[in-house]
Scaffold this active site. Structure first.
Site, mmCIF file in Angstrom:
data_model
loop_
_atom_site.group_PDB
_atom_site.id
_atom_site.type_symbol
_atom_site.label_atom_id
_atom_site.label_comp_id
_atom_site.label_asym_id
_atom_site.label_seq_id
_atom_site.Cartn_x
_atom_site.Cartn_y
_atom_site.Cartn_z
ATOM 1 N N GLY A 325 0.809 -1.210 0.000
ATOM 2 C CA GLY A 325 0.000 0.000 0.000
ATOM 3 C C GLY A 325 0.849 1.268 0.000
ATOM 4 C CB SER A 326 0.202 4.564 1.549
ATOM 5 O OG SER A 326 -1.097 4.695 0.987
ATOM 6 C CB THR A 327 4.607 1.597 3.459
ATOM 7 O OG1 THR A 327 4.113 0.334 2.996
ATOM 8 C CG2 THR A 327 3.925 1.960 4.770
ATOM 9 C CB SER A 381 -1.605 8.902 1.749
ATOM 10 O OG SER A 381 -1.246 7.580 1.429
#
Length: 617
Positions: A325-327, A381
């Site tokens: 995901g966003s990481t 994000s």
């Protein structure tokens, strides 16, 4: 006067004694033996002497090696090694795993005899049981029942500690035999169970480093052969060179027990609070790939492994795949910068939603952010902004970069069980527009938390892909290995990674609700809240929350990654579930590693006390 004549008497028969033969008055004349008989006797005697001489020559010259080997076999006692293993210590020398001597008590009732008894006297089993009861802390009746009517080879008790064994020897009871054996002990309990593993009751390694480094952990032991004389006295010349050699090597880990404890406790508290399925925390030195902490919850006690479910014996952060995901967004932005598809001062328009190949894509809040720069892309994000930014990178080049940084390759690591991630094949990725679109915000492919940590370390160290590892190798005695220098394959331009690190610093600096800020220290980070997929299908309501942090930004060294799997309840995000754990770890890291502040003037007494308190917890 003439004497009268004596009367005539008949001759007396000779008296004979019973059992005694009568003597014969006949004399046998001596006659010379024939010459041929003398020659025959002489020949027989000569042949016997020659045969004896030949036999002696055979035994001493020809058959001598065979006789010597048979004699040595009778005179030599072989003592087989008991299979001791090397000790494992953490980076500071704290014991993690070691062998302790234990004993099994055998009884041979046919030889029971007390000190001072007549050597021929045999004591009754109940008399011996009475003396053993107090030492073994067992009832006399139990010991007596165990021996029963058996005459020899009775196992009375096992797992006897050295102190109890000493007290048993002091009883000096003949017919008792203490058999030593090593037992693996893990002084830190569950703290390192997820990476060290354990040995089963047969001393067969079952998990972790005990299994993957089995050959390195076996001590140098050889079968000892010692000659003894007729009275049992050892003969020194019978001991071969090196037979008594034993190494004192220890396997040193890169992990720090103090930081590991902080991470594990913080994880346990958060898993309990959010009723999560599991969680993991990883800390790496980005310069050389050394892991300072690798904690996961739930865990188990390797000293009592039989009380736990086998599913806990594997470290999931190294073996299980998930969509980051966003990481992963900072990594993608670094790839776009490397390709010069975007510029450090560039901007992108975020309208909140878009459609790719008929598939709708939204931001997490379904709100647009307008024209924003890339630091804001990470702060908000924004999925839509990431799709538009990565859309500037050719699909073929995007896939090539994902393959180059090793998404679909097993990491080069000494962590047992590490696996490769999953990436769509090149043809599918290029021909389907939705694939690079979802990959832009960290979905559509999968990797392990360990791999994500390695890629963020690449951003921190200037673009080098270092190998994550938890061992420094074997060391003798109390010696500890120095911290190794840097290395790794140069993948990205250091200028590119410095730009992205600055963007990640803005995420922490501009979000007080994140709770990662420490006065005087420059810290970067990124949260992630991703849907959880299983067999290609997203599970409704199942999320994986995460946070990755870098510090200090002015001289990046440490990367902290926290992943919490399936937290339950409302407001479950990376910022609310994973970030608080990372904050406690960072506080402890600052104290343990004595990290100097980037701005000493901004450090407050309150901040220092908070960091020290986190280290003590």
């Amino acid at each position: 006067m003439a004497q009268p004549a004596a009367p005539h008497r008949p001759p007396r028969p000779s008296a004979t004694r019973p059992g005694r033969p009568q003597r014969s008055g006949r004399v046998v004349a001596m006659q010379p033996l024939p010459a041929h008989r003398l020659l025959l006797v002489y020949g027989l005697l000569s042949a016997s002497l020659l045969g004896l001489a030949a036999r002696l020559a055979w035994l001493q010259v020809i058959d001598s090696p065979n006789l010597q080997s048979r004699a040595r076999a009778i005179q030599t006692q072989s003592v087989a090694p008991i299979g001791k293993r090397r000790t494992i210590v953490d980076r500071n020398g704290r014991l993690v795993a070691l062998d302790e001597e234990r004993f099994t008590l055998w009884a041979h009732p046919r030889y029971f005899n007390f000190p001072g008894d007549d050597p021929q006297k045999v004591r009754r089993p109940d008399e011996v049981a009475e003396r053993l009861a107090a030492v073994l802390a067992q009832p006399k009746q139990v010991l007596q029942a165990t021996m029963g009517e058996r005459r020899s080879g009775v196992k009375l008790q096992t797992d006897i500690d050295p102190e109890t064994a000493k007290r048993l020897r002091q009883l000096n009871i003949s017919g008792l035999d203490l058999e030593p054996y090593p037992q693996r002990v893990y002084p830190q309990g569950s703290l390192f169970a997820n990476v060290v593993g354990f040995l089963n009751l047969e001393r067969v390694p079952q998990a972790g480093l005990e299994q993957s480094r089995d050959s390195d952990l076996k001590r140098h032991e050889t079968t000892l052969r010692m000659r003894r004389g007729a009275d049992g006295t050892p003969l020194p010349e019978g001991i071969a060179a090196g037979s008594l050699y034993g190494d004192d090597l220890r396997l040193q880990l890169t992990l720090d027990a103090r930081l590991q404890q902080v991470a594990q406790k913080a994880l346990a508290d958060q898993v309990k609070k959010w009723k999560a399925k599991r969680a993991a925390a990883l800390v790496m030195d980005a310069r050389n790939g050394e892991m300072l902490a690798l904690a996961s919850v739930p865990t188990y006690d390797p000293n009592r492994f039989w009380s736990f479910q086998p599913g806990l014996f594997r470290e999931w952060s190294v073996q299980d795949l998930y969509e980051p995901g966003s990481t992963f967004k900072p990594i993608n932005l670094a790839l776009a910068l490397q390709e010069k598809a975007i510029q450090p001062d560039g901007k992108v328009y975020d309208n909140g939603s878009l459609s790719i190949g008929g598939w709708p894509i939204f931001n997490h809040d379904r709100q647009g952010n307008g024209l924003i720069d890339f630091p804001t892309v990470l702060q908000a994000s924004s999925n839509v902004a990431m799709v538009k930014a990565m859309g500037q990178v050719k699909r073929e080049r995007f896939w090539k970069w994902l393959h180059t940084i090793g998404i679909d390759q097993r990491p080069d690591t000494d962590l047992p069980g590490a696996v490769a991630g999953e990436l769509k094949d090149r043809k599918t990725f290029i021909s389907h527009p939705i694939e690079p679109a979802v990959a832009a915000f960290g979905q559509g492919f999968s990797l392990t938390p360990l791999k994500l940590l390695q890629l963020h370390a690449m951003l921190a160290n200037g673009g080098r892909l270092v190998s994550p590892h938890i061992t420094r190798g074997l060391r003798s005695g109390d010696a500890l290995a120095p911290t190794p220098g840097g290395g790794g394959l140069q993948v990205l331009d250091p200028k590119v990674t410095r730009v992205v690190m600055g963007w990640m610093e803005s995420v922490v600096a501009n979000s007080k609700s994140l709770g990662i800020q420490i006065p005087g220290y420059r810290i970067g980070g990124k949260t992630g809240t991703a849907q959880k997929a299983e067999r290609g299908v997203y599970i409704p309501g199942a999320l994986i929350t995460s946070f990755v942090g870098h510090l200090p930004i002015d001289d990046p060294r440490y990367v902290v990654l926290v992943v919490v799997d399936e937290p339950k309840g409302g407001n479950t995000y990376g910022s609310t579930v994973a970030a608080p754990v990372a904050r406690k770890i960072i506080d402890a890291l600052v104290v343990l590693e004595k990290l100097p502040p980037s701005d000493p003037g901004a450090v407050t007494t309150t901040a220092l006390k908070g960091a020290a308190g986190a280290q003590r917890d």
